[in-house]
Design an enzyme around this catalytic site. Structure first.
Site, PDB file in Angstrom:
ATOM      1  N   LYS A 133      54.839 140.797 -97.405  1.00 30.61           N
ATOM      2  CA  LYS A 133      54.457 140.333 -96.073  1.00 30.61           C
ATOM      3  C   LYS A 133      55.696 140.005 -95.246  1.00 30.61           C
ATOM      4  CE  LYS A 133      53.446 136.081 -95.218  1.00 30.61           C
ATOM      5  NZ  LYS A 133      52.860 134.725 -95.047  1.00 30.61           N
ATOM      6  N   ARG A 192      50.357 124.298 -87.059  1.00 30.12           N
ATOM      7  CA  ARG A 192      51.676 124.478 -87.673  1.00 30.12           C
ATOM      8  C   ARG A 192      52.767 124.400 -86.598  1.00 30.12           C
ATOM      9  NH1 ARG A 192      51.572 129.275 -91.984  1.00 30.12           N
ATOM     10  NH2 ARG A 192      53.577 128.295 -92.483  1.00 30.12           N
ATOM     11  N   ASP A 227      57.377 129.040-101.716  1.00 31.70           N
ATOM     12  CA  ASP A 227      56.075 129.713-101.670  1.00 31.70           C
ATOM     13  C   ASP A 227      55.489 129.907-103.062  1.00 31.70           C
ATOM     14  OD1 ASP A 227      55.694 129.852 -98.974  1.00 31.70           O
ATOM     15  OD2 ASP A 227      56.264 131.953 -98.753  1.00 31.70           O
ATOM     16  N   ARG A 248      47.412 131.176-100.833  1.00 34.76           N
ATOM     17  CA  ARG A 248      48.211 130.882-102.017  1.00 34.76           C
ATOM     18  C   ARG A 248      47.539 129.856-102.934  1.00 34.76           C
ATOM     19  NH1 ARG A 248      51.861 134.328-101.677  1.00 34.76           N
ATOM     20  NH2 ARG A 248      53.024 134.779 -99.775  1.00 34.76           N
TER      21      ARG A 248
END
Length: 412
Positions: free
Chosen positions: A10, A109, A297, A371
């Protein structure tokens, strides 16, 4: 041994789309990621007037060094942080009025350090709701360039966006960074910019970008290292299971491949060749303390695997995971507690005690975060009965995850 073909990165796909749109000529992208985030980025480019032709496994982008073809446009960034941060920066180098908005999740965000930096470069930028957040309007008249001081301790994407802007300015850009998280992602940016003809020098924490513009090229997207972490973790959990991901080797751009170094420290066998990475479970998973600032991540992947270690797993320096699609640090802690695992947390750390998760009747709260789903799919291998309140949110980066992961885990 199981060989898994992981979809394209990504992060690399998003950067490649920006660079291709800014380049002089037609760029061909090979094996780009097809997901909600990258589709949103491509649609955003189209909304700005760029020509993007998408064929199976190959995308062609007609670059416009002068900026968007339209002088007035509305762009919806969906949930994508790269879309929401990179496209306003790209538009700022052009001429026109460009309005950007995003999903409620993305509106929460932060963008503040990036939009403040753009204003310091003379960009007329207005937030319509909370300062430092979407929605916003950019009234662009090109950018002269200059010098900036930037705090990228919250997200390296702020620095990446400005670095990629540098070659499009009239006089170049010098950026001094006071704090930086996820530095390997910046290394991806620099390598890709150079592949498109940019010239960047670095002196400590100061990056100087020449006003070279970009050249179109053919660019192959490597598999996503963050996505690979779930399959590597699953292999480490199962004695004798081996998984190989081709396309991620010693020359891989993505720092998240360093997750396999964590698995090696825990007891898994790891082999990285020029063309692939292989992980094999040994039956040993040791507890450890690890700083994951640069590979944050993959923090949820390790958190989801941690209960099966023989000692506590403490993950440190991951404050930035609190401003991702959700507060990932608290989301991991809360879900592990639902499974009966003892967890403690602090502002930038999480410590997970060994235990036997009980999945029966437990629904994982995903917070719409891909995730969280993919990480706790690993936990579910030893805790049958786990369900997810939003399993489909994996479409953000890996729409076919559930089918591929199930097939992988059913393979001897």
């Amino acid at each position: 041994m199981t060989v898994i073909e992981i979809p394209g990165s990504k992060s690399v796909t998003a950067r490649a789309l920006f660079l291709a749109a800014a380049a002089d000529g037609t760029t061909t992208l090979l094996r780009p990621l097809l997901s909600d985030d990258t589709e949103g980025f491509a649609e955003g480019l189209k909304s700005l007037g760029y020509e993007v032709r998408q064929e199976p496994g190959v995308w062609h982008v007609e670059g416009r060094p002068a900026g968007p073809a339209l002088d007035d446009a509305d762009v919806y960034c969906r949930d994508g942080a790269t879309t929401a941060r990179f496209l306003p920066t790209l538009a700022a180098a052009g001429h026109g009025t460009f309005r950007f908005d995003a999903s409620p999740q993305m509106r929460r965000r932060p963008l503040g350090p990036l939009t403040t930096a753009l204003r310091r470069l003379g960009v007329d930028l207005h937030h319509h709701g909370a300062e430092g957040h979407h929605p916003l309007t950019v009234t662009a008249q090109g950018i002269k360039g200059g010098t900036l001081t930037l705090d990228a301790g919250q997200s390296s994407q702020y620095l990446t966006a400005l670095l990629m802007l540098g070659p499009l300015t009239a006089e170049g850009l010098a950026i001094t960074v006071t704090d930086l998280v996820s530095e390997p992602y910046v290394e991806i940016t620099l390598a890709m910019m150079r592949a498109f003809g940019a010239h960047i020098t670095q002196d400590g924490r100061t990056y100087t970008v020449a006003p070279t513009g970009y050249r179109a090229t053919t660019y192959a997207i490597e598999p996503d290292a963050s996505t690979s972490s779930y399959f590597f973790a699953a292999a480490a959990l199962d004695p004798g299971r081996t998984v190989t991901v081709p396309g991620l080797g010693t020359g891989a751009l993505q720092g998240d491949l360093r997750f396999v170094d964590v698995l090696r420290r825990m007891g898994a066998e790891v082999e990285i060749t020029e063309t692939a990475t292989t992980v094999r479970g040994t039956g040993t998973l040791r507890g450890l303390t690890v700083n994951m600032r640069d590979i944050s991540d993959t923090m949820p992947t390790l958190a989801a695997l941690a209960p099966f270690a023989d000692g506590p797993v403490r993950i440190e320096d991951v404050a930035n995971t609190r401003v991702k699609e959700c507060d990932r640090l608290d989301a991991c802690a809360d879900n592990l507690r639902r499974l009966g695992i003892a967890v403690t947390t602090g502002p930038d750390w999480i410590e997970i005690r060994p235990g036997t998760p009980s999945g029966t009747g437990v629904e994982i709260a995903t917070h719409g975060d891909h995730r969280i789903v993919m990480s706790f799919a690993v936990t579910g291998l030893r805790a049958p009965g786990i369900t997810f309140d939003d399993p489909g949110c994996v479409r953000k980066t890996f729409p076919d995850f559930h089918r591929v992961f199930e097939a992988f885990t059913r393979t001897p």
